[in-house]
Motif scaffolding. Structure first.
Motif, PDB file in Angstrom:
ATOM      1  N   MET A 103       0.937  -1.140   0.041  1.00  0.00           N
ATOM      2  CA  MET A 103       0.147  -0.341   0.414  1.00  0.00           C
ATOM      3  C   MET A 103       0.526   1.538  -0.454  1.00  0.00           C
ATOM      4  O   MET A 103       1.999   0.959   0.950  1.00  0.00           O
ATOM      5  N   PRO A 104       0.583   2.129  -0.818  1.00  0.00           N
ATOM      6  CA  PRO A 104       1.645   3.405  -0.679  1.00  0.00           C
ATOM      7  C   PRO A 104       1.610   4.356   0.502  1.00  0.00           C
ATOM      8  O   PRO A 104       2.354   5.183   0.338  1.00  0.00           O
ATOM      9  N   GLY A 105       0.363   3.969   1.472  1.00  0.00           N
ATOM     10  CA  GLY A 105      -0.117   5.338   2.687  1.00  0.00           C
ATOM     11  C   GLY A 105       0.969   4.040   3.499  1.00  0.00           C
ATOM     12  O   GLY A 105       0.704   2.971   4.315  1.00  0.00           O
ATOM     13  N   GLY A 106       0.657   4.507   4.927  1.00  0.00           N
ATOM     14  CA  GLY A 106       1.893   3.671   5.736  1.00  0.00           C
ATOM     15  C   GLY A 106       0.701   3.232   7.001  1.00  0.00           C
ATOM     16  O   GLY A 106      -0.557   3.600   6.845  1.00  0.00           O
ATOM     17  N   PHE A 107       1.008   2.016   7.515  1.00  0.00           N
ATOM     18  CA  PHE A 107      -0.174   1.492   7.580  1.00  0.00           C
ATOM     19  C   PHE A 107       0.025   0.281   8.362  1.00  0.00           C
ATOM     20  O   PHE A 107       1.448  -0.549   8.979  1.00  0.00           O
ATOM     21  N   LEU A 108      -0.405   0.940   9.943  1.00  0.00           N
ATOM     22  CA  LEU A 108       0.237  -0.318  10.838  1.00  0.00           C
ATOM     23  C   LEU A 108      -0.873  -0.851  11.642  1.00  0.00           C
ATOM     24  O   LEU A 108      -2.124  -0.569  11.866  1.00  0.00           O
ATOM     25  N   ILE A 109      -0.776  -2.047  12.519  1.00  0.00           N
ATOM     26  CA  ILE A 109      -1.298  -2.887  13.407  1.00  0.00           C
ATOM     27  C   ILE A 109      -0.984  -2.808  14.790  1.00  0.00           C
ATOM     28  O   ILE A 109       0.559  -3.352  15.119  1.00  0.00           O
ATOM     29  N   TYR A 110      -1.242  -2.451  15.796  1.00  0.00           N
ATOM     30  CA  TYR A 110      -0.920  -2.522  16.953  1.00  0.00           C
ATOM     31  C   TYR A 110      -2.082  -2.645  18.734  1.00  0.00           C
ATOM     32  O   TYR A 110      -3.004  -2.520  17.572  1.00  0.00           O
ATOM     33  N   GLY A 119      -2.441  -2.890  27.186  1.00  0.00           N
ATOM     34  CA  GLY A 119      -0.988  -3.382  27.418  1.00  0.00           C
ATOM     35  C   GLY A 119       0.005  -2.236  27.212  1.00  0.00           C
ATOM     36  O   GLY A 119      -0.084  -0.869  27.419  1.00  0.00           O
ATOM     37  N   GLU A 120       0.864  -3.146  26.526  1.00  0.00           N
ATOM     38  CA  GLU A 120       1.881  -2.032  26.377  1.00  0.00           C
ATOM     39  C   GLU A 120       1.514  -1.229  24.631  1.00  0.00           C
ATOM     40  O   GLU A 120       2.935  -0.969  23.783  1.00  0.00           O
ATOM     41  N   GLU A 121       0.734  -1.703  24.051  1.00  0.00           N
ATOM     42  CA  GLU A 121       0.448  -0.911  22.836  1.00  0.00           C
ATOM     43  C   GLU A 121       1.460  -1.757  21.631  1.00  0.00           C
ATOM     44  O   GLU A 121       1.694  -0.722  21.092  1.00  0.00           O
ATOM     45  N   GLN A 122       1.803  -2.814  21.851  1.00  0.00           N
ATOM     46  CA  GLN A 122       2.758  -3.544  21.214  1.00  0.00           C
ATOM     47  C   GLN A 122       2.200  -4.128  19.596  1.00  0.00           C
ATOM     48  O   GLN A 122       1.019  -3.603  19.184  1.00  0.00           O
ATOM     49  N   ILE A 123       3.284  -3.068  18.993  1.00  0.00           N
ATOM     50  CA  ILE A 123       2.904  -3.150  17.405  1.00  0.00           C
ATOM     51  C   ILE A 123       3.104  -4.759  16.902  1.00  0.00           C
ATOM     52  O   ILE A 123       3.224  -5.470  17.307  1.00  0.00           O
ATOM     53  N   ILE A 124       2.074  -4.605  16.137  1.00  0.00           N
ATOM     54  CA  ILE A 124       1.731  -5.892  15.358  1.00  0.00           C
ATOM     55  C   ILE A 124       1.941  -6.104  14.022  1.00  0.00           C
ATOM     56  O   ILE A 124       2.871  -7.260  13.730  1.00  0.00           O
ATOM     57  N   TYR A 125       1.694  -4.750  13.245  1.00  0.00           N
ATOM     58  CA  TYR A 125       2.274  -5.002  12.028  1.00  0.00           C
ATOM     59  C   TYR A 125       2.739  -3.374  11.591  1.00  0.00           C
ATOM     60  O   TYR A 125       1.658  -2.114  11.828  1.00  0.00           O
ATOM     61  N   ALA A 126       3.471  -3.361  10.561  1.00  0.00           N
ATOM     62  CA  ALA A 126       3.901  -2.045   9.586  1.00  0.00           C
ATOM     63  C   ALA A 126       4.160  -1.913   8.704  1.00  0.00           C
ATOM     64  O   ALA A 126       4.992  -3.234   7.830  1.00  0.00           O
ATOM     65  N   LEU A 149      11.262  -4.300   9.237  1.00  0.00           N
ATOM     66  CA  LEU A 149      10.443  -4.257  10.461  1.00  0.00           C
ATOM     67  C   LEU A 149      11.114  -3.996  11.704  1.00  0.00           C
ATOM     68  O   LEU A 149      10.125  -3.382  13.074  1.00  0.00           O
ATOM     69  N   ARG A 150      11.687  -5.187  11.786  1.00  0.00           N
ATOM     70  CA  ARG A 150      13.013  -4.865  13.194  1.00  0.00           C
ATOM     71  C   ARG A 150      13.758  -3.925  13.217  1.00  0.00           C
ATOM     72  O   ARG A 150      13.034  -3.727  14.653  1.00  0.00           O
ATOM     73  N   ASP A 151      14.181  -2.991  12.353  1.00  0.00           N
ATOM     74  CA  ASP A 151      15.068  -1.742  12.244  1.00  0.00           C
ATOM     75  C   ASP A 151      13.500  -0.736  13.929  1.00  0.00           C
ATOM     76  O   ASP A 151      13.803   0.100  13.965  1.00  0.00           O
ATOM     77  N   PHE A 152      12.119  -1.050  12.654  1.00  0.00           N
ATOM     78  CA  PHE A 152      11.098  -0.250  13.221  1.00  0.00           C
ATOM     79  C   PHE A 152      10.982  -0.619  14.191  1.00  0.00           C
ATOM     80  O   PHE A 152      10.667   0.085  15.582  1.00  0.00           O
ATOM     81  N   ARG A 153      11.022  -1.939  14.539  1.00  0.00           N
ATOM     82  CA  ARG A 153      10.338  -2.129  16.241  1.00  0.00           C
ATOM     83  C   ARG A 153      11.359  -1.642  16.535  1.00  0.00           C
ATOM     84  O   ARG A 153      11.926  -1.345  18.373  1.00  0.00           O
ATOM     85  N   ASP A 154      12.765  -1.889  16.519  1.00  0.00           N
ATOM     86  CA  ASP A 154      14.102  -1.548  17.478  1.00  0.00           C
ATOM     87  C   ASP A 154      13.472   0.575  18.166  1.00  0.00           C
ATOM     88  O   ASP A 154      13.943   0.531  18.617  1.00  0.00           O
ATOM     89  N   LEU A 155      13.510   0.399  17.070  1.00  0.00           N
ATOM     90  CA  LEU A 155      13.157   1.895  16.996  1.00  0.00           C
ATOM     91  C   LEU A 155      12.004   2.578  17.748  1.00  0.00           C
ATOM     92  O   LEU A 155      12.380   3.209  18.629  1.00  0.00           O
ATOM     93  N   THR A 156      11.111   1.881  17.792  1.00  0.00           N
ATOM     94  CA  THR A 156       9.579   2.592  19.007  1.00  0.00           C
ATOM     95  C   THR A 156       9.512   1.848  19.560  1.00  0.00           C
ATOM     96  O   THR A 156       8.983   1.766  20.745  1.00  0.00           O
ATOM     97  N   ASN A 204       8.511  -1.342  19.871  1.00  0.00           N
ATOM     98  CA  ASN A 204       8.146  -2.145  19.006  1.00  0.00           C
ATOM     99  C   ASN A 204       6.717  -2.050  19.969  1.00  0.00           C
ATOM    100  O   ASN A 204       6.419  -2.006  20.004  1.00  0.00           O
ATOM    101  N   SER A 205       6.640  -0.646  20.160  1.00  0.00           N
ATOM    102  CA  SER A 205       5.298   0.113  21.233  1.00  0.00           C
ATOM    103  C   SER A 205       4.907   1.550  19.910  1.00  0.00           C
ATOM    104  O   SER A 205       5.359   1.788  19.980  1.00  0.00           O
ATOM    105  N   PHE A 206       2.966   1.162  20.032  1.00  0.00           N
ATOM    106  CA  PHE A 206       2.879   2.586  20.110  1.00  0.00           C
ATOM    107  C   PHE A 206       3.172   3.886  20.422  1.00  0.00           C
ATOM    108  O   PHE A 206       3.206   5.325  19.985  1.00  0.00           O
TER     109      PHE A 206
END
Ligand code: ADP
Length: 709
Positions: free
Chosen positions: A58-65, A69-76, A89-96, A98-100
């Motif tokens: 998808m061209p736009g950003g999409f996130l599921i969390y 609880g910790e508002e854990q990220i499921i998918y980006a 995704l690993r990078d992203f989880r490290d950066l954030t 893994n939480s909203f």
């Protein structure tokens, strides 16, 4: 956050897939193998798998969390990873973490979460919209828009899926536009001390900028109040009582709406009382909302004490100008009425004595006396006309002061001689003296100097009673430098004197201490004005001191250039020349007016001249052109004539081929008495310019000087 339970079988498949580790391809294969028998399920699983691949692209950003609880990220998806500058995704989880919570900039987090919470609780469709900052992997901060949807799942717990887009650029554009607007408002409102925004429909008022004085007031009173309350309190507290109703009317919402529907802005000026003093204020009201529905306005206040003060001063200047214009009119009216009187007096005498002379024509002695009276009155009339002309001359720019060689002793003597006869009748002792006159030979304008002193001496004689004294003296002051010297001409009399009040006005035009009727002394109040102008034009000045019934002293001070090598002077004896020598000379008299022609012809014939006449310039030119050289000795030329005027005729004569004819002496004899008229006569080639009415001795003297020299 209790939400109705939905059957999200399909989503659960997706979630299962997403819960797999990062290198999920082998796990997915296993999943498909294990699930191979469940035909219902395998269809959903492959659809879920395709769905994930679709979400990834998808061209736009999409996130599921996870919502709890910790508002854990499921998918980006990949677009979201790009927004955050992450490669995987690993990078992203490290950066954030893994939480909203790790997605949102820490400064915005509390507001964002509160907003989402509130929106979901009140939204019918479990939707929310928030804006916040994020920090990319490279540390840069960006703005994002977040459209979220909350889902409650019994098996997986509550989740959010969110569309995120980077709005940094748009936000910057909006911010810049906002800043630009603020700058425009700031620029336009630079002159306003206080600026308030108001929303009439919402009855709100907010300060944009406040003067320190108003700020105190605003903080203390108006901060939490509505527009209507603010206006009524402001007007009743500050506005000057007489202006209150006007200001209240002009700031009522109905009036504001009506005015602003006609124009974008209007203003009102009024007074306030501040620190016990009245101050002037200007309130401008501007529509800043829709022109079709007026509600949002800006109110700008500024003090206009200085402007009002300037207006008052301006008004005062105009009033002064008006009153001096009125004074000038009054003075001119007084002058005209004086003039009218002064002109009628000699005219009356001329009419009266002419009638008497006619009635007593046989009585030679009586007729002579009447003729003398007519002569005197004519001169008075002429004097008046001369002065009016002279005033017009000094007020015009047509002023030239000559620098001719002259001898001051001669000039003083001439003036003395010419005015002496006036003193004889009144038995006035008249003296002339020169004190330490080391340099009598100077450069000056002798005619103007004579005229100036004559006005003063004439007055001295006029305003001194019989048996009085008039002294005329000239003194050279010590302080001469280089080639100049300072001279003082003093005219002193023992006459009626001048009051102190009148001394202040003595040089003003038309001013007389007593008019002719009261003083029985003929005058127009112009002589001293002219004398002062002449003195000023010659670079000098006149001072006066006087005491009533004791006498007056007029002192003229002039700085004149002295002649380095004066030629011993000889007194001009032309006046004493004898006209008999001219007998038989032929004069061409050019004159269109029959009366003048008759008078001039008779006068000149009686002195022995032969006279021929021409009615206009063109005839005169023809007559000279066709004459033999020497036939005419001289031309007397009028100026204003039909067909060809005197100037044109004189220059046509000067252009004749025969040099003897072209050089014939020409004297202008004209009623045009301005300096510029004289100048034009000389420029057109004439030798002299005499004015009418004819001064017969002067005319004869001029003719003899020209013909005999
Ligand atoms: P005019 O003499 O025609 O009235 P001037 O301008 O020469 O006009 O003088 C203005 C006024 O100044 C006179 O009307 C008179 O009141 C006063 N004045 C001028 N010279 C004298 C003088 N020597 N003695 C007394 N009053 C004088």
């Amino acid at each position: 956050m209790k939400k109705p339970h939905n059957n999200h079988n399909f989503i659960e498949y997706i979630m299962t897939l997403l819960d797999l580790p990062e290198n999920r391809d082998t796990d997915i294969a296993d999943l498909f193998a294990n699930d191979g028998q469940a035909s219902q399920g395998s269809g959903s699983l492959s659809a879920a798998y395709e769905m994930i691949q679709f979400m990834d692209e998808m061209p736009g950003g999409f996130l599921i969390y996870h919502a709890d609880g910790e508002e854990q990220i499921i998918y980006a998806n990949k677009a979201l990873l790009r927004i955050f500058g992450c490669d995987s995704l690993r990078d992203f989880r490290d950066l954030t973490g893994n939480s909203f919570k790790g997605i949102v900039h820490e400064e915005d987090l509390a507001t964002v979460e509160a907003s989402i919470h509130e929106q979901i609780a009140t939204s019918q469709y479990d939707l929310d919209y928030v804006e916040y900052r994020i920090t990319r992997k490279d540390g840069t901060v960006r703005w994002v828009e977040d459209y979220g949807h909350f889902i409650h799942s019994a098996s997986m717990g509550d989740i959010f899926y969110v569309f995120i887009s980077d709005t940094t650029e748009e936000k910057e554009i909006i911010n810049q536009e906002h800043l630009r607007r603020l700058e425009v408002i700031e620029g336009l409102s630079i002159n306003y001390e206080s600026i308030l925004f108001a929303d009439l429909d919402e009855n709100k008022i907010t300060p944009y900028r406040l003067s320190s004085r108003t700020r105190r007031q605003f903080d203390y009173k108006y901060k939490a109040c509505g527009f209507l309350w603010y206006i009524s309190d402001y007007v009743n507290t500050w506005v000057y009582p007489e202006d209150r109703e006007r200001v209240l009317n002009a700031t009522s919402p109905e009036y504001i709406k009506k005015k602003l529907s006609e124009n974008k802005t209007y203003y009102i000026n009024y007074r306030i009382i501040m620190e016990g003093r009245i101050q002037f204020l200007h309130l401008r009201i501007v529509n800043v909302g829709s022109p079709n529905h007026i509600s949002q306005i800006v109110m700008g206040y500024r003090r206009i004490d200085e402007e009002i003060l300037r207006e008052v001063e301006q008004k005062q200047i105009l009033e002064d100008a008006l009153s001096s214009a009125n004074l000038a009119i009054v003075a001119k009216n007084a002058f005209l009425s004086n003039m009218s009187h002064d002109m009628r007096t000699p005219l009356n005498a001329i009419f009266g004595y002419t009638a008497l002379a006619k009635n007593h024509i046989e009585d030679q002695q009586l007729t002579n006396r009447y003729l003398d009276e007519i002569d005197l009155s004519s001169h008075q009339l002429l004097d008046l006309i001369d002065k009016v002309l002279e005033i017009a001359w000094t007020e015009s720019n047509d002023i030239r002061i000559a620098e001719l060689e002259c001898n001051l002793i001669d000039i003083m003597q001439e003036i003395y001689d010419s005015l002496y006869p006036l003193t004889v009748d009144k038995n006035i002792s008249f003296s002339l003296s020169h004190i330490e006159l080391k340099h009598p030979d100077v450069y000056s304008d002798p005619d103007r100097l004579r005229q100036l002193l004559q006005y003063l001496i004439n007055n001295a004689i006029k305003y001194t009673k019989n048996d009085g004294k008039v002294d005329l003296s000239i003194q050279e002051l010590d302080d001469h430098s280089n080639d100049h010297a300072v001279y003082q001409f003093v005219v002193q009399d023992t006459g009626i004197g001048i009051s102190e009040e009148f001394l202040d006005h003595i040089f003003e035009p038309f001013e007389r201490e007593k008019n002719t009727t009261l003083s029985n002394i003929h005058g127009a109040g112009l002589g001293l004005t002219i004398a002062k102008s002449i003195a000023n034009m010659m670079g000098g000045d006149i001072k006066v001191s006087s005491a009533v019934d004791e006498g007056s002293t007029f002192t003229v001070t002039l700085r004149l250039r002295i002649q380095a090598n004066p030629v011993p002077h000889t007194v001009n004896t032309a006046r004493s020349g004898s006209y008999e020598d001219l007998t038989g000379r032929r004069i061409l008299l050019v004159e269109d007016n029959e009366i003048n022609l008759e008078i001039e012809t008779e006068i000149l014939k009686s002195t022995g001249f032969l006279i021929e006449t021409a009615e206009d310039g063109s005839i005169a030119v023809e007559m000279i052109k066709n004459s033999k050289p020497g036939y005419y000795s001289l031309v007397l030329m009028d100026i204003q004539m039909p067909i060809m005027n005197g100037y044109q005729a004189a220059s046509a004569i000067r252009r004749l081929e025969d040099p003897d004819l072209a050089h014939i002496p020409i004297i202008a004899l004209s009623a045009n008495a301005f300096e510029s008229d004289k100048q034009m006569s000389y420029e057109s080639g004439m030798d002299e310019h005499l004015t009418k009415p004819i001064d017969i001795p002067m005319l004869l003297e001029t003719i003899s000087r020209i013909l005999l020299c």
